[in-house]
Design an enzyme around this catalytic site. Structure first.
Site, PDB file in Angstrom:
ATOM      1  N   HIS A 122       0.835  -1.203   0.000  1.00  0.00           N
ATOM      2  CA  HIS A 122       0.000   0.000   0.000  1.00  0.00           C
ATOM      3  C   HIS A 122       0.872   1.256   0.000  1.00  0.00           C
ATOM      4  CE1 HIS A 122      -3.197   2.597   2.145  1.00  0.00           C
ATOM      5  NE2 HIS A 122      -3.406   2.618   0.843  1.00  0.00           N
ATOM      6  N   TYR A 180       6.221  14.176 -22.368  1.00  0.00           N
ATOM      7  CA  TYR A 180       5.629  14.177 -21.022  1.00  0.00           C
ATOM      8  C   TYR A 180       4.629  13.051 -20.781  1.00  0.00           C
ATOM      9  CZ  TYR A 180       7.820  18.744 -21.077  1.00  0.00           C
ATOM     10  OH  TYR A 180       8.740  19.758 -21.193  1.00  0.00           O
ATOM     11  N   ALA A 181       4.642  12.021 -21.598  1.00  0.00           N
ATOM     12  CA  ALA A 181       3.746  10.875 -21.399  1.00  0.00           C
ATOM     13  C   ALA A 181       4.317   9.993 -20.295  1.00  0.00           C
ATOM     14  CB  ALA A 181       3.556  10.099 -22.700  1.00  0.00           C
TER      15      ALA A 181
END
Length: 139
Positions: free
Chosen positions: A20, A128-129
């Site tokens: 988590h 910027y992907a």
């Protein structure tokens, strides 16, 4: 043999060992990857696999509670950004949980990758992907 979508052994192991709030980065072909962070290089050639394909496969295989995106993605590559947001909304509907979206500068994004459990490099050549997934829980 594994039945689910993901058959890449490195990615399967990564997903199976996430805790988590652990973070993983999915990036384009040009994002610098810190030397100390595990690199899972999927890039074959320009555009293969695509950022969107990789994002969808990871959404299919893992529960996320949040994402981090560079501000520049919105303005420089708005079509690709819109597809990412659509993918996240579809995932919210599918799992019934909200996915928090946080925007930071590209420089801050690159710095944050230092804390990723792994960086998954795609063949994407769209500026910027990149996205950071924060692991959630299924319960």
């Amino acid at each position: 043999m594994k039945k689910s979508t993901l058959i890449n052994s490195d990615l399967s192991y990564l997903v199976a060992t996430l805790g988590h709030t652990d973070e993983i980065t999915i990036c384009d072909a040009g994002l610098p990857i810190p030397n100390h962070v595990r690199r899972i290089d999927l890039a074959l050639t320009h555009g293969v696999p695509s950022f969107q394909q990789t994002v969808q496969t990871m959404l299919d295989e893992s529960q996320i509670q949040g994402v981090v995106i560079a501000d520049e993605f919105v303005t420089v590559s708005p079509e690709h950004h819109a597809v990412l947001i659509e993918q996240l909304k579809a995932e919210e509907a599918r799992c019934g949980k909200t996915i928090a979206v946080t925007y930071i500068s590209h420089e801050a994004f690159k710095e944050r990758t230092n804390d990723s459990r792994a960086v998954i490099r795609t063949g994407e050549c769209t500026p910027y992907a990149n996205v950071i997934f924060q692991a959630g829980v299924t319960f």
